[in-house]
Design an enzyme around this catalytic site. Structure first.
Site, mmCIF file in Angstrom:
data_model
loop_
_atom_site.group_PDB
_atom_site.id
_atom_site.type_symbol
_atom_site.label_atom_id
_atom_site.label_comp_id
_atom_site.label_asym_id
_atom_site.label_seq_id
_atom_site.Cartn_x
_atom_site.Cartn_y
_atom_site.Cartn_z
ATOM 1 N N LEU A 33 11.815 -20.333 -2.683
ATOM 2 C CA LEU A 33 10.666 -19.663 -1.993
ATOM 3 C C LEU A 33 9.632 -19.840 -3.175
ATOM 4 C CD1 LEU A 33 10.667 -16.411 -0.395
ATOM 5 C CD2 LEU A 33 9.513 -16.435 -2.358
ATOM 6 N N ASP B 216 0.889 -1.147 -0.066
ATOM 7 C CA ASP B 216 -0.140 0.145 0.004
ATOM 8 C C ASP B 216 0.810 1.291 0.038
ATOM 9 O OD1 ASP B 216 -2.404 1.314 -0.125
ATOM 10 O OD2 ASP B 216 -2.875 1.148 2.012
ATOM 11 N N HIS C 13 3.996 3.237 -8.830
ATOM 12 C CA HIS C 13 3.752 1.927 -9.096
ATOM 13 C C HIS C 13 5.089 1.158 -9.554
ATOM 14 C CE1 HIS C 13 -0.605 1.753 -7.793
ATOM 15 N NE2 HIS C 13 -0.747 2.654 -8.979
#
Length: 238
Positions: free
Chosen positions: A127, A16, A33
């Site tokens: 991962l 956020d 972004h």
């Protein structure tokens, strides 16, 4: 590698503050972004380095379609490019990458990019990096219930045989453990329809730091805060 104890196995993050961060600098939201995408690349390496096994991020929600058309277009373009360019990095770092959410609501080009990345990294054993695109927790649960209901309707299953595990097995995250820790940046203190089923016992960590300013140090703070908590399940401490 940092000396961190009690590292959460699965960390979910709500990325956020990209737009607000950019606006504060007099830049368009799209700039935030882009910077946020660069930060994500670094955090992916940091998470793997400190021992996190699953990292799941909220990239585009079902509600994000309500944003201005130009911002949506910029976000979709950014996601498409990110998926295409990250394959090489994921292969280099042995990262398995997947996407959750309603993919049918995405462009054909974006769906193809997702399929290529998932296929290319499927055999990696490090991962697991999951990106939530066109994702909403309520939508995910609704889709799962519809799958189970279809089996009842066909006579394959009785309503009395429906279990929590059966619903969980039909969620987008069927092959992943629930998050141990959820991090949300930029001082918002809600989960915004993110992993609603999966976060039943998740620890939350909220930080005022906007996502483009998030870094390894901030990730370690969240992990250390998690490690210092006494977790309880049904009154039992862990």
């Amino acid at each position: 590698m940092d000396n961190v104890s009690n590292v959460p196995q699965h960390v979910a993050i709500i990325l956020d503050g990209n737009g607000r961060w950019a606006k504060a600098k007099g830049m368009p939201r799209s700039y935030g972004h882009v910077q946020g995408g660069k930060v994500l690349e670094d955090i992916l390496v940091d998470a793997d380095d400190i021992g996190i096994r699953y990292l799941t991020v909220y990239a585009f929600s079902t509600e994000n379609w309500n944003r201005p058309a130009d911002e949506i277009s910029a976000l979709m373009g950014l996601l498409k490019n990110y998926l295409k360019t990250s394959i090489k990095k994921c292969m280099k770092n042995n990262v398995r990458c997947r996407v959750i959410g309603d993919k049918s609501g995405l462009s054909e080009e974006l769906q193809e990019a997702i399929a290529k990345m998932e296929e290319a990294t499927a055999g990696n054993t490090g991962l697991t990096f999951t990106i939530a695109i066109n994702y909403g927790g309520r939508d995910e649960i609704t889709r799962a219930v519809k799958k189970v209901a279809a089996k009842v309707e066909s006579g394959e299953l009785k309503a009395s045989e429906i279990t929590e595990k059966m619903i969980a097995d039909n969620l987008d995250t069927f092959d992943m453990p629930d998050p141990d820790l959820l991090i949300r940046t930029c001082n918002e203190q809600r989960i915004s329809n993110y992993l609603l089923w999966q976060c039943a016992y998740t620890e939350f960590y909220f930080t005022p730091v906007a996502w483009p300013d998030f870094n390894r140090e901030e990730l370690l703070k969240a992990v250390e805060a998690y490690g210092n908590r006494t977790r309880k399940f049904g009154g039992l401490k862990t």
